[in-house]
Design an enzyme around this catalytic site. Structure first.
Site, PDB file in Angstrom:
ATOM      1  N   GLN A   1      -2.626   4.623   0.055  1.00 13.52           N
ATOM      2  CA  GLN A   1      -1.252   4.233   0.412  1.00 13.52           C
ATOM      3  C   GLN A   1      -0.265   4.864  -0.563  1.00 13.52           C
ATOM      4  OE1 GLN A   1      -1.366  -0.042   0.695  1.00 13.52           O
ATOM      5  NE2 GLN A   1      -2.567   0.001   2.582  1.00 13.52           N
TER       6      GLN A   1
ATOM      7  N   ASP B   1     -12.404  -1.760   1.548  1.00 13.19           N
ATOM      8  CA  ASP B   1     -12.135  -2.801   2.556  1.00 13.19           C
ATOM      9  C   ASP B   1     -13.420  -3.482   3.049  1.00 13.19           C
ATOM     10  OD1 ASP B   1      -9.451  -2.263   2.392  1.00 13.19           O
ATOM     11  OD2 ASP B   1      -9.406  -0.974   4.159  1.00 13.19           O
TER      12      ASP B   1
ATOM     13  N   GLY C   1       0.302  -3.557   4.507  1.00 14.32           N
ATOM     14  CA  GLY C   1       0.642  -2.771   3.317  1.00 14.32           C
ATOM     15  C   GLY C   1       0.798  -1.301   3.652  1.00 14.32           C
TER      16      GLY C   1
HETATM   17  C1  S3P Z   1      -5.270   2.162   3.519  1.00 12.95           C
HETATM   18  C2  S3P Z   1      -5.629   2.310   2.211  1.00 12.95           C
HETATM   19  C3  S3P Z   1      -6.331   1.275   1.445  1.00 12.95           C
HETATM   20  C4  S3P Z   1      -6.954   0.229   2.347  1.00 12.95           C
HETATM   21  C5  S3P Z   1      -6.033  -0.219   3.426  1.00 12.95           C
HETATM   22  C6  S3P Z   1      -5.607   0.955   4.286  1.00 12.95           C
HETATM   23  C7  S3P Z   1      -4.546   3.261   4.178  1.00 12.95           C
HETATM   24  O1  S3P Z   1      -5.424   0.655   0.565  1.00 12.95           O
HETATM   25  O2  S3P Z   1      -7.378  -0.887   1.572  1.00 12.95           O
HETATM   26  O3  S3P Z   1      -6.665  -1.190   4.254  1.00 12.95           O
HETATM   27  O4  S3P Z   1      -4.489   3.290   5.415  1.00 12.95           O
HETATM   28  O5  S3P Z   1      -4.012   4.113   3.471  1.00 12.95           O
HETATM   29  P1  S3P Z   1      -5.033   1.314  -0.851  1.00 12.95           P
HETATM   30  O6  S3P Z   1      -4.424   2.605  -0.565  1.00 12.95           O
HETATM   31  O7  S3P Z   1      -4.051   0.380  -1.468  1.00 12.95           O
HETATM   32  O8  S3P Z   1      -6.308   1.390  -1.621  1.00 12.95           O
END
Ligand code: S3P
Length: 435
Positions: free
Chosen positions: A169, A318, A94
């Protein structure tokens, strides 16, 4: 390997060098790709997710070399990315898909971002809507809520956006889009997610004004991040958390994870374990690049239930699967609230954590935004057949549970651990046999 069978460990001892942080590894490659000059990144996470980022950045015409955990990125500036000849495959990641969607929104090229079945089932409206509000042209399945996402790069406006969920993210996708914006971009609302993007962009010479209420990014005057950023990636606290919980719940254990990132936006699991009564010692605290790091030692502990809610959630999102294992071995009830974001992860982690823990004899009640766990008053889980649903953090959480469970535990799809933790299974063996 389609499954692995594990038994309880007599003891857990040793020093575990956890791999480099996943969030920082992704960002080190993506940001340096649009900097001027080359950067050397060491202790880079060679998990499948970060390799997806390298592959996508290469497909965009950037020279990236990788020799085990040492990576060199030869930046091409914001206008140097080339239109790829094929779709960009983000795999299970993601972070790759969302950060690249933001970066590419303002580039004069057309790209399509896709990934595996899990990633294609995850919500993308959370980035598509705010990016569209800045002028981005992005479309995808389900009116833009599901990948594949097609990004037709275009001029991005400055402006402001109120973040409704604490997601690094989403925050990072917007800041990356803002790099090519025609004016300053201000983010308000839930800006309290992990702040690696802000730290790294600042270290790369970008002008960011950050207060507890808002972040304002001023696009660079030249279309390039002024300085490349060479760094040693600190150890990933989300990977170290498996060993912290393993040591805390096992009656004969002491494990040390040196050089782990102790950025306060990432240390919620340590706070929760401390509140549960875990014996934790942090030594050798120092700064590495733009991040605080330290060595964390955890010893066998008697745990009690706790509440995990509110502002804590983004600081440990996480780690909830492995904290749920700790809660199942504690005395009393643990309540997880305000964690509906778990439903948008690699799997619906409210449902999949409850399913797995129940199979292992835990008392878990899923709720709309979390779960209630009634602890067994000690390490009293029982071995069972459990699914990882191709979710790396579930596979590793069940492996830790197996270390204290009675009988045999069989975990399906153990290879999924390599998404964030190559070498996890070897280390699991090592800590049981260390002198
Ligand atoms: C991450 C942000 C988190 C986390 C993912 C990594 C990142 O997600 O759960 O494993 O590197 O920005 P979200 O931004 O959707 O909360």
């Amino acid at each position: 390997m389609s499954s692995v069978t594990l038994f309880a460990a007599a003891q857990l001892r040793g020093i575990v060098d956890v791999p480099g942080d996943k969030s920082i590894s992704h960002r080190a490659v993506i940001f340096n790709a649009v900097a001027s000059g080359s950067a050397r990144i060491t202790n880079f996470l060679t998990g499948a997710d970060c390799l997806s980022t390298i592959a996508c950045i290469r497909a965009l015409g950037v020279d990236v070399t990788q020799d085990e955990d040492e990576v060199h990125v030869y930046g091409v500036g914001l206008q140097g990315l080339r239109e790829p000849s094929d779709v960009l495959d983000c795999g299970n990641s993601g972070t790759t898909l969302r950060l690249l969607a933001g970066l590419l929104a303002g580039m004069p090229i057309f790209t399509v971002l896709t990934g595996d079945a899990s990633l294609r089932s995850r919500p993308q409206r959370r980035i598509v809507e705010p990016l569209r509000s800045l002028g981005a042209q992005i479309d995808g399945r389900q009116a833009g809520d599901r990948a594949p996402l097609a990004v037709r790069g275009t001029a991005i406006r400055g402006g402001s956006y109120h973040l409704p969920v604490a997601s690094a993210q989403v925050k990072s996708a917007l800041l990356l889009a803002g790099l090519g914006g025609s004016g300053p971009l201000t983010l308000t609302g839930r800006i309290d997610s992990r702040d690696h993007t802000e730290r790294m962009l600042t270290a790369m010479g970008l002008e960011l004004e950050i207060t507890p209420e808002q972040i304002t990014l001023h696009p660079p005057t030249h279309p390039v991040l002024p300085y490349p950023l060479s760094l040693r990636v600190p150890g990933d606290p989300s990977s170290a958390a498996f060993w912290w919980v393993a040591a805390a719940i096992h009656p004969n254990a002491e494990l040390t994870t040196p050089g782990v990132c102790l950025n306060p936006t990432r240390t919620g699991a340590l706070d929760v374990l401390r509140a549960m009564g875990a014996q934790i010692e942090i030594t050798n605290q120092r700064s590495e690049g733009s991040e605080p790091v330290g060595d964390v030692t955890v010893r066998s502990s008697v745990l009690r239930g706790t509440e995990i809610a509110g502002d804590l959630i983004p600081r440990l999102i996480d780690e909830i699967p492995i904290l749920a294992v700790a809660a199942a071995c504690a005395e009393g009830e643990t309540v997880v609230r305000d964690a509906q974001e778990l439903r948008a992860k690699e799997t619906d982690r409210i449902a999949t954590v409850a399913e797995g823990l129940r199979a292992l004899g835990g008392h878990v009640e899923p709720t709309s935004d979390g779960m209630k766990i009634v602890g067994l008053g000690g390490p009293a889980l029982r071995g069972a057949q459990v699914q990882s649903h191709h979710d790396h953090r579930l596979a590793m959480a069940w492996a830790v549970a197996a270390l204290i469970a009675t009988g045999e535990t069989t975990i399906a799809d153990p290879d999924s651990a390599a998404v964030s933790y190559p070498g996890f299974w070897e280390t699991l063996t090592m800590v049981q046999h260390a002198p």
